[in-house]
Design a protein around this motif. Structure first.
Motif, PDB file in Angstrom:
ATOM      1  N   ASN A   1       0.825  -1.253  -0.142  1.00 48.61           N
ATOM      2  CA  ASN A   1      -0.046  -0.097  -0.096  1.00 48.61           C
ATOM      3  C   ASN A   1       0.832   1.175  -0.079  1.00 48.61           C
ATOM      4  O   ASN A   1       1.905   1.353   0.534  1.00 48.61           O
ATOM      5  N   GLN A   2       0.438   2.139  -0.551  1.00 55.20           N
ATOM      6  CA  GLN A   2       1.013   3.654  -0.586  1.00 55.20           C
ATOM      7  C   GLN A   2       0.007   4.457   0.048  1.00 55.20           C
ATOM      8  O   GLN A   2      -0.783   5.025  -0.369  1.00 55.20           O
ATOM      9  N   ARG A   3       0.614   4.589   1.416  1.00 49.79           N
ATOM     10  CA  ARG A   3      -0.378   5.487   2.265  1.00 49.79           C
ATOM     11  C   ARG A   3       0.082   6.938   2.286  1.00 49.79           C
ATOM     12  O   ARG A   3       1.204   7.422   2.302  1.00 49.79           O
ATOM     13  N   PHE A   4      -0.929   8.031   1.946  1.00 50.62           N
ATOM     14  CA  PHE A   4      -0.592   9.364   1.935  1.00 50.62           C
ATOM     15  C   PHE A   4      -1.975  10.109   2.407  1.00 50.62           C
ATOM     16  O   PHE A   4      -3.046   9.469   2.333  1.00 50.62           O
ATOM     17  N   SER A   5      -1.750  11.366   2.664  1.00 51.42           N
ATOM     18  CA  SER A   5      -2.970  12.255   3.148  1.00 51.42           C
ATOM     19  C   SER A   5      -2.930  13.355   2.182  1.00 51.42           C
ATOM     20  O   SER A   5      -2.135  14.277   2.019  1.00 51.42           O
ATOM     21  N   PRO A   6      -3.895  13.328   1.140  1.00 51.17           N
ATOM     22  CA  PRO A   6      -4.312  14.355   0.399  1.00 51.17           C
ATOM     23  C   PRO A   6      -4.183  15.788   1.012  1.00 51.17           C
ATOM     24  O   PRO A   6      -5.008  15.798   2.091  1.00 51.17           O
ATOM     25  N   PHE A   7      -3.563  16.727   0.639  1.00 55.80           N
ATOM     26  CA  PHE A   7      -3.693  18.191   1.367  1.00 55.80           C
ATOM     27  C   PHE A   7      -3.123  18.155   2.601  1.00 55.80           C
ATOM     28  O   PHE A   7      -3.516  18.894   3.483  1.00 55.80           O
ATOM     29  N   ASP A   8      -2.239  16.878   3.105  1.00 58.41           N
ATOM     30  CA  ASP A   8      -1.748  16.755   4.233  1.00 58.41           C
ATOM     31  C   ASP A   8      -2.940  16.940   5.361  1.00 58.41           C
ATOM     32  O   ASP A   8      -2.672  17.145   6.742  1.00 58.41           O
ATOM     33  N   VAL A   9      -4.010  16.437   5.219  1.00 59.13           N
ATOM     34  CA  VAL A   9      -5.184  16.377   6.081  1.00 59.13           C
ATOM     35  C   VAL A   9      -5.206  14.791   6.574  1.00 59.13           C
ATOM     36  O   VAL A   9      -5.545  14.005   6.035  1.00 59.13           O
ATOM     37  N   GLU A  10      -4.968  14.563   7.715  1.00 60.31           N
ATOM     38  CA  GLU A  10      -4.741  13.020   8.178  1.00 60.31           C
ATOM     39  C   GLU A  10      -6.068  12.515   8.109  1.00 60.31           C
ATOM     40  O   GLU A  10      -6.229  11.404   7.802  1.00 60.31           O
ATOM     41  N   ASP A  11      -7.158  13.053   8.392  1.00 61.64           N
ATOM     42  CA  ASP A  11      -8.712  12.665   8.186  1.00 61.64           C
ATOM     43  C   ASP A  11      -8.999  11.992   6.928  1.00 61.64           C
ATOM     44  O   ASP A  11      -9.786  11.194   6.729  1.00 61.64           O
ATOM     45  N   LEU A  12      -8.208  12.626   5.810  1.00 62.12           N
ATOM     46  CA  LEU A  12      -8.417  12.113   4.484  1.00 62.12           C
ATOM     47  C   LEU A  12      -7.492  11.204   3.854  1.00 62.12           C
ATOM     48  O   LEU A  12      -7.288  10.968   2.798  1.00 62.12           O
ATOM     49  N   THR A  13      -6.799  10.259   4.957  1.00 61.72           N
ATOM     50  CA  THR A  13      -5.707   9.565   4.489  1.00 61.72           C
ATOM     51  C   THR A  13      -6.316   8.503   3.654  1.00 61.72           C
ATOM     52  O   THR A  13      -7.297   7.828   4.092  1.00 61.72           O
ATOM     53  N   VAL A  14      -5.403   8.146   2.396  1.00 59.65           N
ATOM     54  CA  VAL A  14      -5.894   7.090   1.685  1.00 59.65           C
ATOM     55  C   VAL A  14      -4.813   6.074   1.482  1.00 59.65           C
ATOM     56  O   VAL A  14      -3.587   6.480   2.044  1.00 59.65           O
ATOM     57  N   ALA A  15      -4.941   4.824   1.090  1.00 59.66           N
ATOM     58  CA  ALA A  15      -3.891   4.005   1.028  1.00 59.66           C
ATOM     59  C   ALA A  15      -4.269   2.861  -0.233  1.00 59.66           C
ATOM     60  O   ALA A  15      -4.398   1.838  -0.067  1.00 59.66           O
ATOM     61  N   PRO A  16      -4.100   3.412  -1.418  1.00 60.63           N
ATOM     62  CA  PRO A  16      -4.078   2.443  -2.621  1.00 60.63           C
ATOM     63  C   PRO A  16      -3.165   1.552  -2.433  1.00 60.63           C
ATOM     64  O   PRO A  16      -2.030   1.436  -2.144  1.00 60.63           O
ATOM     65  N   ILE A  17      -3.758   0.301  -3.291  1.00 61.34           N
ATOM     66  CA  ILE A  17      -2.857  -0.949  -3.480  1.00 61.34           C
ATOM     67  C   ILE A  17      -1.846  -0.827  -4.667  1.00 61.34           C
ATOM     68  O   ILE A  17      -2.506  -0.553  -5.759  1.00 61.34           O
ATOM     69  N   LEU A  18      -0.689  -0.902  -4.355  1.00 62.49           N
ATOM     70  CA  LEU A  18       0.252  -0.921  -5.562  1.00 62.49           C
ATOM     71  C   LEU A  18       0.287  -2.271  -6.175  1.00 62.49           C
ATOM     72  O   LEU A  18       0.341  -2.372  -7.472  1.00 62.49           O
ATOM     73  N   ARG A  19       0.476  -3.339  -5.401  1.00 63.71           N
ATOM     74  CA  ARG A  19       0.121  -4.666  -5.777  1.00 63.71           C
ATOM     75  C   ARG A  19      -0.072  -5.691  -4.885  1.00 63.71           C
ATOM     76  O   ARG A  19       0.014  -5.221  -3.639  1.00 63.71           O
ATOM     77  N   LYS A  20      -0.069  -6.934  -5.123  1.00 63.19           N
ATOM     78  CA  LYS A  20      -0.487  -7.991  -4.126  1.00 63.19           C
ATOM     79  C   LYS A  20      -0.158  -9.163  -4.383  1.00 63.19           C
ATOM     80  O   LYS A  20      -0.019  -9.530  -5.726  1.00 63.19           O
ATOM     81  N   TYR A  21       0.255 -10.056  -3.477  1.00 62.47           N
ATOM     82  CA  TYR A  21       0.347 -11.394  -3.789  1.00 62.47           C
ATOM     83  C   TYR A  21      -0.640 -12.248  -2.975  1.00 62.47           C
ATOM     84  O   TYR A  21      -0.855 -12.099  -1.708  1.00 62.47           O
ATOM     85  N   GLN A  22      -1.209 -13.052  -3.773  1.00 65.48           N
ATOM     86  CA  GLN A  22      -2.706 -13.527  -3.235  1.00 65.48           C
ATOM     87  C   GLN A  22      -2.769 -15.099  -3.655  1.00 65.48           C
ATOM     88  O   GLN A  22      -2.632 -15.064  -4.793  1.00 65.48           O
ATOM     89  N   GLU A  23      -2.701 -16.062  -2.698  1.00 62.51           N
ATOM     90  CA  GLU A  23      -2.977 -17.289  -2.825  1.00 62.51           C
ATOM     91  C   GLU A  23      -4.592 -17.726  -3.038  1.00 62.51           C
ATOM     92  O   GLU A  23      -5.202 -17.076  -2.490  1.00 62.51           O
TER      93      GLU A  23
END
Length: 230
Positions: free
Chosen positions: A90-112
């Motif tokens: 995950n790439q976690r970041f806060s748009p506009f540096d607002v902690e309550d708006l934090t998002v964490a899109p998935i860059l990749r995954k390994y899944q069985e």
């Protein structure tokens, strides 16, 4: 600042948690401590589930895979017939540096693969804003329908449980059960839980920040991928 302990936290566990909170703990000690806590949480989970004909799915993030998750897997796989594994970057970041708006899109995954799931375990070193947990759980339940969802961490922020419940429909959050050793009630302006796990888990584990951990392929992923391919 108030730290409360769950019924699962004995004196040995409290010593391990203090090691995490100690900012002077070296990365190697920190990693070993995370693995021990993963093993202890594995024992907690095993006491909650029916072992016969039980399909378990363990989900973690890349930074936790070779340490916290490895410890838990070592316990689960000793007792259970099947444990499937998924790891998220995950790439976690806060748009506009607002902690309550934090998002964490998935860059990749390994899944069985897993045909059915009795228990989905979402494991993380600390659950604070719950953004990463929410993102990864949404991704998983698009493809699987777990009977039970265990949300597990050594440490949680006191508001995390309610925030997670509010993010899902009742049919999903009714499946939630939370397992942790300690709960903290204070965060800094930057969102760091105090004492939490002693700061940024990426840095404490020896990664050079978030970008570095997202370039890392855990040894546990490499070994499990190899076993599946042969």
């Amino acid at each position: 600042m108030t730290r409360t302990y769950s019924e699962f936290a004995n004196e040995s566990i409290k010593v391990l948690l203090d090691t995490l909170a100690d900012k002077n703990s070296a990365p190697e000690l920190y990693r070993t401590t995370m693995m021990k806590l993963g093993m202890a949480l594995g024992d907690v989970i095993l006491a909650q589930i029916s072992h016969e004909q039980c399909n378990v799915y363990l989900a973690c993030t890349v930074e936790d895979a070779d340490f916290l998750a490895k410890g838990m897997l070592s316990r689960l796989e000793q007792q259970l017939p099947k444990v499937a594994f998924v790891c998220f970057w995950n790439q976690r970041f806060s748009p506009f540096d607002v902690e309550d708006l934090t998002v964490a899109p998935i860059l990749r995954k390994y899944q069985e693969p897993s045909s059915s799931v009795n228990y989905l375990i979402i494991l993380k070193s600390i659950i604070s804003g719950a953004c990463v947990v929410k993102t990864n759980l949404v991704n998983l339940i698009q493809n699987i329908e777990p009977e039970n969802i265990f949300i597990v961490a050594p440490v949680m922020y006191q508001e995390a449980q309610e925030k997670l419940r509010n993010a899902f429909e009742k049919s999903i959050y009714d499946k939630f059960q939370f397992f942790y050793f300690a709960k903290d009630d204070q965060r800094t302006a930057k969102g760091e839980v105090i004492p939490g796990i002693g700061g940024s888990v990426y840095d404490r584990l020896g990664f050079q920040g978030q970008d570095d951990k997202n370039r890392y392929t855990p040894e546990i992923v490499k070994s499990r991928r190899h076993l599946i391919s042969v």
